[in-house]
Design an enzyme around this catalytic site. Structure first.
Site, PDB file in Angstrom:
ATOM      1  N   CYS A  87      -0.235   5.957   5.509  1.00  0.00           N
ATOM      2  CA  CYS A  87      -0.869   4.689   5.125  1.00  0.00           C
ATOM      3  C   CYS A  87      -2.017   4.254   6.038  1.00  0.00           C
ATOM      4  O   CYS A  87      -1.844   4.061   7.244  1.00  0.00           O
ATOM      5  CB  CYS A  87       0.180   3.586   5.064  1.00  0.00           C
ATOM      6  SG  CYS A  87      -0.510   2.057   4.377  1.00  0.00           S
ATOM      7  N   ARG A 117       4.145   6.441 -14.123  1.00  0.00           N
ATOM      8  CA  ARG A 117       2.724   6.163 -13.864  1.00  0.00           C
ATOM      9  C   ARG A 117       2.050   7.262 -13.069  1.00  0.00           C
ATOM     10  O   ARG A 117       2.505   7.637 -11.984  1.00  0.00           O
ATOM     11  CB  ARG A 117       2.558   4.828 -13.143  1.00  0.00           C
ATOM     12  CG  ARG A 117       1.078   4.441 -12.984  1.00  0.00           C
ATOM     13  CD  ARG A 117       0.887   3.059 -12.371  1.00  0.00           C
ATOM     14  NE  ARG A 117       1.604   2.064 -13.114  1.00  0.00           N
ATOM     15  CZ  ARG A 117       2.457   1.198 -12.572  1.00  0.00           C
ATOM     16  NH1 ARG A 117       2.665   1.201 -11.281  1.00  0.00           N
ATOM     17  NH2 ARG A 117       3.093   0.338 -13.330  1.00  0.00           N
ATOM     18  N   CYS A 170       2.988  -8.069 -11.029  1.00  0.00           N
ATOM     19  CA  CYS A 170       3.759  -7.197 -10.147  1.00  0.00           C
ATOM     20  C   CYS A 170       3.302  -7.495  -8.720  1.00  0.00           C
ATOM     21  O   CYS A 170       2.107  -7.712  -8.498  1.00  0.00           O
ATOM     22  CB  CYS A 170       3.479  -5.733 -10.487  1.00  0.00           C
ATOM     23  SG  CYS A 170       4.366  -4.575  -9.415  1.00  0.00           S
ATOM     24  N   CYS A 205      -0.737  -3.688   9.635  1.00  0.00           N
ATOM     25  CA  CYS A 205       0.697  -3.648   9.325  1.00  0.00           C
ATOM     26  C   CYS A 205       1.466  -3.049  10.504  1.00  0.00           C
ATOM     27  O   CYS A 205       1.035  -2.072  11.117  1.00  0.00           O
ATOM     28  CB  CYS A 205       0.928  -2.832   8.059  1.00  0.00           C
ATOM     29  SG  CYS A 205       2.660  -2.802   7.551  1.00  0.00           S
ATOM     30  N   CYS A 263       9.771  -1.521 -10.121  1.00  0.00           N
ATOM     31  CA  CYS A 263       8.737  -0.486 -10.133  1.00  0.00           C
ATOM     32  C   CYS A 263       8.981   0.332  -8.877  1.00  0.00           C
ATOM     33  O   CYS A 263       8.817  -0.180  -7.764  1.00  0.00           O
ATOM     34  CB  CYS A 263       7.352  -1.126 -10.114  1.00  0.00           C
ATOM     35  SG  CYS A 263       6.009   0.058  -9.855  1.00  0.00           S
ATOM     36  N   CYS A 321       4.213   4.094   8.585  1.00  0.00           N
ATOM     37  CA  CYS A 321       4.195   5.029   7.452  1.00  0.00           C
ATOM     38  C   CYS A 321       3.037   6.023   7.634  1.00  0.00           C
ATOM     39  O   CYS A 321       1.864   5.603   7.644  1.00  0.00           O
ATOM     40  CB  CYS A 321       4.047   4.263   6.145  1.00  0.00           C
ATOM     41  SG  CYS A 321       5.177   2.853   6.051  1.00  0.00           S
ATOM     42  N   CYS A 360      -1.232  -6.016 -10.322  1.00  0.00           N
ATOM     43  CA  CYS A 360      -0.316  -5.708  -9.217  1.00  0.00           C
ATOM     44  C   CYS A 360      -0.954  -6.117  -7.895  1.00  0.00           C
ATOM     45  O   CYS A 360      -2.041  -5.644  -7.552  1.00  0.00           O
ATOM     46  CB  CYS A 360      -0.031  -4.213  -9.159  1.00  0.00           C
ATOM     47  SG  CYS A 360       0.515  -3.543 -10.713  1.00  0.00           S
TER      48      CYS A 360
HETATM   49  N1  SAM Z   1       3.815  -2.802   2.600  1.00  0.00           N
HETATM   50  C1  SAM Z   1       4.566  -2.725   1.411  1.00  0.00           C
HETATM   51  C2  SAM Z   1       5.437  -1.486   1.351  1.00  0.00           C
HETATM   52  O1  SAM Z   1       5.197  -0.544   2.071  1.00  0.00           O
HETATM   53  O2  SAM Z   1       6.368  -1.481   0.539  1.00  0.00           O
HETATM   54  C3  SAM Z   1       3.697  -2.771   0.164  1.00  0.00           C
HETATM   55  C4  SAM Z   1       2.347  -2.089   0.164  1.00  0.00           C
HETATM   56  S1  SAM Z   1       2.393  -0.292   0.376  1.00  0.00           S
HETATM   57  C5  SAM Z   1       0.696   0.079   0.613  1.00  0.00           C
HETATM   58  C6  SAM Z   1       2.817   0.268  -1.261  1.00  0.00           C
HETATM   59  C7  SAM Z   1       2.943   1.743  -1.501  1.00  0.00           C
HETATM   60  O3  SAM Z   1       1.669   2.354  -1.510  1.00  0.00           O
HETATM   61  C8  SAM Z   1       3.710   2.569  -0.489  1.00  0.00           C
HETATM   62  O4  SAM Z   1       5.095   2.472  -0.627  1.00  0.00           O
HETATM   63  C9  SAM Z   1       3.247   3.971  -0.829  1.00  0.00           C
HETATM   64  O5  SAM Z   1       4.118   4.536  -1.792  1.00  0.00           O
HETATM   65  C10 SAM Z   1       1.858   3.744  -1.436  1.00  0.00           C
HETATM   66  N2  SAM Z   1       0.803   4.347  -0.582  1.00  0.00           N
HETATM   67  C11 SAM Z   1       0.334   3.853   0.573  1.00  0.00           C
HETATM   68  N3  SAM Z   1      -0.604   4.663   1.095  1.00  0.00           N
HETATM   69  C12 SAM Z   1      -0.738   5.700   0.238  1.00  0.00           C
HETATM   70  C13 SAM Z   1      -1.541   6.871   0.243  1.00  0.00           C
HETATM   71  N4  SAM Z   1      -2.384   7.150   1.231  1.00  0.00           N
HETATM   72  N5  SAM Z   1      -1.429   7.721  -0.791  1.00  0.00           N
HETATM   73  C14 SAM Z   1      -0.562   7.454  -1.810  1.00  0.00           C
HETATM   74  N6  SAM Z   1       0.225   6.356  -1.860  1.00  0.00           N
HETATM   75  C15 SAM Z   1       0.141   5.502  -0.848  1.00  0.00           C
HETATM   76 FE1  SF4 Z   2       2.637  -1.175   5.981  1.00  0.00          FE
HETATM   77 FE2  SF4 Z   2       1.378   0.730   4.628  1.00  0.00          FE
HETATM   78 FE3  SF4 Z   2       3.875   1.110   5.388  1.00  0.00          FE
HETATM   79 FE4  SF4 Z   2       3.344  -0.698   3.445  1.00  0.00          FE
HETATM   80  S1  SF4 Z   2       3.032   1.509   3.324  1.00  0.00           S
HETATM   81  S2  SF4 Z   2       4.717  -0.951   5.189  1.00  0.00           S
HETATM   82  S3  SF4 Z   2       1.347  -1.421   4.167  1.00  0.00           S
HETATM   83  S4  SF4 Z   2       2.107   0.849   6.770  1.00  0.00           S
END
Ligand code: SAM
Ligand code: SF4
Ligand code: DTB
Length: 329
Positions: free
Chosen positions: A71, A271, A139, A64, A199, A68, A108
């Protein structure tokens, strides 16, 4: 509705005007008073022994472009992950069928994108249609959407779109620099305007302050309409990501965050989301007492582990809770 329940409903109106000090005052209540209040609100709107269960599948994994800090799917961090392109529809439907057999009512599908391409949406719509044909709620979480993409998802029958605000606006820019809070709010209003259920929640345990947690809940509760589902995630710390190694959040602060979310958004499904693998059964029981009434179920979240399904089944049995329900009971 009984007379007592009616009385409680009157005392727990749906508000969208929560001032920050009022939210902070809820957090400052003695734990027992806060939990009593949350459980009282909870009982006014929901069967307190019913939990909605959703299963997750990563339909496109890793690589990606975003940064973030929490992530493991960001291409910028070395998190020991196998990237995977968008899955074929058949593979997704097979996973959905298995989740249904395990007892999930919602499926989801998550993609590691900043935003999808139009050709990706076509395949995701086929996934949504296939999952709905299995009799499950759908979802997806795909990142930022354009108007036409949102409309295509709605036309395809999508039930929910997940798009988290994650934290307060102030702390957001400390964790993510490649998009803004405004971007997130814009996608959320597109989803809402298209008539798709929202959500939206966040992550705690990212080194944020107590004020950041209160502000996240304030943002969610003061949206023109409360999200139908509110996932509260405890950060899953993944080696290689910038937030790995932070001091863990006090579990009781997590429970209080659930309780305040329940009080502010009485009709939403709150949730108990990521992070359950590191929680004791007793802590999860406290979260349910605080008003959580949904979980992610299945051995995997997107890329990290979740409690085993047979353990969750045993937990449900010991707590006398059952699965079922949807949003806005
Ligand atoms: N890429 C899209 C986005 O960021 O909206 C969708 C997938 S992203 C993985 C969805 C959500 O997963 C993120 O907004 C975050 O809230 C959650 N998430 C990702 N990594 C996480 C982690 N290590 N611990 C808890 N929640 C996490
Ligand atoms: Fe990409 Fe993870 Fe950020 Fe979603 S949360 S935009 S998958 S880096
Ligand atoms: C949400 O609020 N939590 C889920 C789902 N929505 C998409 C994701 C949790 C991801 C945890 C880290 C991982 O497994 O990659």
């Amino acid at each position: 509705m009984s007379a007592t329940q009616e009385q409680i409903s009157i005392n727990a109106p749906i508000r969208h005007d929560w001032p920050l000090p009022e939210i902070e005052a809820l957090f400052a209540l003695p734990f027992n008073d806060l939990l009593f209040k949350a459980q009282t609100v909870h009982r006014a709107y929901f069967d307190p022994n019913e939990i909605q269960i959703s299963s997750l599948l990563s339909i496109k994994t890793g690589s990606c472009s975003e940064d973030c800090g929490y992530c493991p799917q960001s291409a910028r961090y070395d998190s020991d992950l196998n990237p995977e392109a968008l899955l074929p529809v058949d593979a997704v439907l097979e996973a959905a069928q298995a989740a249904k057999e395990q007892g999930a009512s919602r499926f989801c599908m998550g993609a590691a994108w900043r935003s999808p391409k139009d050709r990706d949406i076509e395949r995701v719509v086929q996934m949504v249609q296939g999952v709905k044909a299995l009799g499950m709620e759908t979802c997806v979480t795909l990142g930022m959407l354009t108007d036409s993409q949102t409309q295509a998802l709605k036309a395809g029958g999508l039930d929910y779109y997940n798009h988290n605000l994650d934290t307060s606006e102030e702390y957001y820019s400390e964790v993510i620099t490649t998009r803004t809070y405004r971007d997130r709010l814009d996608t959320l209003s597109r989803v809402r305007d298209a008539g798709i259920n929202v959500c939206c929640g966040g992550i705690v345990g990212m080194g944020e302050s107590a004020a950041d947690r209160a502000k996240l809940l304030q943002e969610l509760a003061n949206l023109p309409k409360h999200p139908e589902s509110v996932p509260i995630n405890m950060l899953v710390q993944v080696e290689g990501t910038p937030l790995f190694g932070l001091e863990a959040l006090d579990p009781l602060v997590f429970v209080k965050t659930i309780a305040v979310a329940r009080i502010l958004m009485p009709k939403s499904r709150v949730r108990l989301s990521a992070g359950r693998k590191d929680m004791s059964d007793e802590m999860q029981a406290l979260c349910f007492l605080a008003g959580a009434n949904s979980i992610f179920y299945g051995d995997k979240l997107l890329t990290t582990e979740n409690p085993m399904t047979n353990h969750d089944q045993w937990l449900f049995q010991r707590l006398g809770v059952h699965s079922g329900g949807s949003s806005y009971a």
